[in-house]
Design an enzyme around this catalytic site. Structure first.
Site, short mmCIF file in Angstrom:
data_model
loop_
_atom_site.label_atom_id
_atom_site.label_comp_id
_atom_site.label_asym_id
_atom_site.label_seq_id
_atom_site.Cartn_x
_atom_site.Cartn_y
_atom_site.Cartn_z
CG PHE A 45 -0.34 0.45 2.50
CD1 PHE A 45 -0.48 1.76 2.93
CD2 PHE A 45 0.38 -0.43 3.30
CE1 PHE A 45 0.08 2.19 4.13
CE2 PHE A 45 0.94 -0.02 4.50
CZ PHE A 45 0.80 1.29 4.91
CE LYS A 46 3.87 1.73 4.89
NZ LYS A 46 5.17 1.39 5.45
CG ASP A 47 4.10 0.55 -4.36
OD1 ASP A 47 5.25 0.96 -4.10
OD2 ASP A 47 3.85 -0.65 -4.60
CG MET B 142 7.52 6.05 -1.89
SD MET B 142 7.75 7.06 -0.41
CE MET B 142 7.46 5.83 0.86
CB THR C 164 8.48 2.75 4.23
OG1 THR C 164 7.19 2.92 4.83
CG2 THR C 164 9.03 4.13 3.89
#
Length: 495
Positions: free
Chosen positions: A133-135, A138, A166
């Site tokens: 989900f960090k994409d 980011m 991350t």
């Protein structure tokens, strides 16, 4: 839109105006050690929600983010967001997912037409380049950094810490970006083999991996110590991509709106103002903090369900009012390693709102935390206000994860990762019939193959581009827990 620090450093007449979005994007941590927040949260109306309901993800992201970003012209911001959220970038996940949806909602149990049962769903957030989900935030940060740095004719050296996802998300978003170097700290041998390979197999000249012999919290403490050395930070132009960077949190606000619209549309979805609950696996509090901000903006979120693993510092606070970060020796190594965190950086943002945005209170509370202590709000009026913010919490163990992964696969034909299992276990426990429960997916199960095999006796599928990634040559420097060692690596790499 201007910004302030949770600890009170808001430049006045002698220091210039309060900082803009672009300024805090590059700054990361505030000069006083606090975290940046908007001076006030922008409000969305029922009319706004109806107008936004049918937007694509990129269109919705622009509508939300433009409320926070007023120093990038719309003619620049809109195409920047549009090229961030595309089917090509978010098409690296499951073969059965419509990449054009970016974050599709998968119902496990649909709400019934009479709204007697709210329904249970998973919001897919892991179809980006690193399957996490960090994409979602980011990829945007990479484009924002490149844009702002080019406008200013500057460079930045990003220093971050990761508990698993991350790091790879940041590195994939920043690799090859002009004017950007990344120095990413990770806990040595405490991430999954897949997570390590995603990071350490990158050999781009602007990517530097540093493994710290300790826990995530040790790495995070180093990042904060370097950022609080103002002379070093200024000399080497140190920035941040961890969720201490406000832009990360702002970008994550978007998918709460998208998930809300998906959960309240179609048969059984209910009226446009129907409440929705979100269950969020939580370690560093950044993901669920974005939900808190969406709720403060006016999104009809009925409950924010915080799910921890065995490292239950946050669950303890919401139960008792006591925030007691654990030492490294007390932090468990678990099968949901991205949540093996005992000092939740973003928690300060929520407590700032809880205490009425009083920076003096925050300075007092975090003086104790920064000194290795704790604080107790149980006998204060602030604890009585907690229910007003919609938080409930619960925990999940390794046995719970295995059972949830098995049940979800056998019942719904869906394979989930260990962190999503924590969220689903706690979210299922805390469901109420009057509102849908949306569980935020953390990653694809391929990132945690060992536990999936333990739970299901089979390997999870991987995208073709990531098969055999563990066999690639890896580049990483291993150090003891040392601020000076990290500074020396930065100095050496830039010289």
């Amino acid at each position: 839109m201007r910004y302030l620090s949770t600890r009170g450093h808001t430049p006045g007449t002698q220091d210039g105006p309060p900082p803009s979005f672009s300024e805090i994007l590059l700054a990361g941590l505030a000069p006083d050690g606090g975290l940046y927040l908007p001076q006030s949260y922008p409000q969305v109306s029922a009319s706004d929600l109806e107008q936004w309901r049918g937007l694509s993800y990129a269109e919705l992201a622009y509508a939300v983010l433009s409320r926070f970003i007023d120093d990038i012209p719309p003619a620049d911001l809109k195409p920047l967001v549009a090229r961030t959220y595309t089917a090509q970038i978010y098409g690296n996940g499951r073969a059965d997912t419509q990449a054009s949806d970016i974050t599709p909602l998968r119902w496990l149990e649909r709400p019934d037409a009479a709204n007697r049962e709210g329904g249970l769903a998973i919001l897919e957030l892991s179809n980006g380049p690193t399957l996490a989900f960090k994409d979602m935030a980011m990829q945007l940060l990479g484009n924002l950094f490149e844009y702002v740095l080019a406008k200013r004719g500057e460079e930045i050296n990003i220093l971050g810490a990761t508990s698993g996802d991350t790091g790879s998300s940041a590195e994939y978003a920043m690799r090859g970006k002009q004017g950007v170097r990344v120095f990413m700290l990770s806990p040595h041998e405490r991430m999954s083999a897949f997570q390590r390979a995603q990071m350490y197999s990158l050999h781009d000249a602007n990517i530097h991996n540093i493994a710290v012999r300790g826990m995530f919290d040790d790495a995070q403490d180093i990042v904060k110590a370097v950022s609080n050395d103002h002379a070093f930070k200024a000399r080497y132009k140190i920035g941040a991509v961890n969720s201490i960077n406000w832009a990360r949190v702002a970008a994550q606000v978007v998918y709460y709106f998208k998930g809300y619209f998906a959960a309240t549309s179609g048969p059984g979805g209910g009226a446009s103002n129907r409440l929705v609950a979100f269950a969020v696996p939580s370690g560093n509090f950044g993901n669920i903090c974005a939900g808190h901000i969406a709720r403060m903006m006016g999104l009809p979120i009925g409950r924010l369900v915080l799910a921890t693993n065995e490292n239950d510092v946050l669950h303890e606070f919401f139960r008792t009012g006591v925030y007691r970060p654990r030492a490294t020796a007390e932090t468990h190594t678990t099968s949901s390693p991205s949540m093996d965190i005992s000092k939740a950086s973003n928690f300060e943002r929520f407590v700032f709102d809880l205490v009425g945005r009083d920076p003096a209170v925050i300075r007092e509370l975090w003086a104790a935390v920064d000194a290795g202590g704790s604080f107790d709000l149980s006998r204060t009026p602030f604890f009585d206000k907690l229910p007003d913010f919609g938080f409930v919490s619960g925990t999940s163990t390794h046995a719970d994860r295995l059972a949830t992964i098995r049940h979800t696969f056998e019942t719904y034909g869906l394979m989930i990762d260990t962190h999503t299992a924590d969220g689903l276990k706690v979210g299922s426990q805390l469901r109420t019939p009057e509102m849908p429960m949306v569980v935020l997916e953390t990653a694809l199960p391929a990132k945690f193959e060992e536990t999936i095999i333990e739970a299901l006796g089979r390997r999870p599928e991987r995208p073709a581009s990531l098969r055999g990634i563990e066999e690639l040559p890896q580049k990483v420097e291993v150090i003891d827990v040392s601020v000076d060692a990290v500074k020396q690596i930065i100095e050496r790499s830039i010289a």
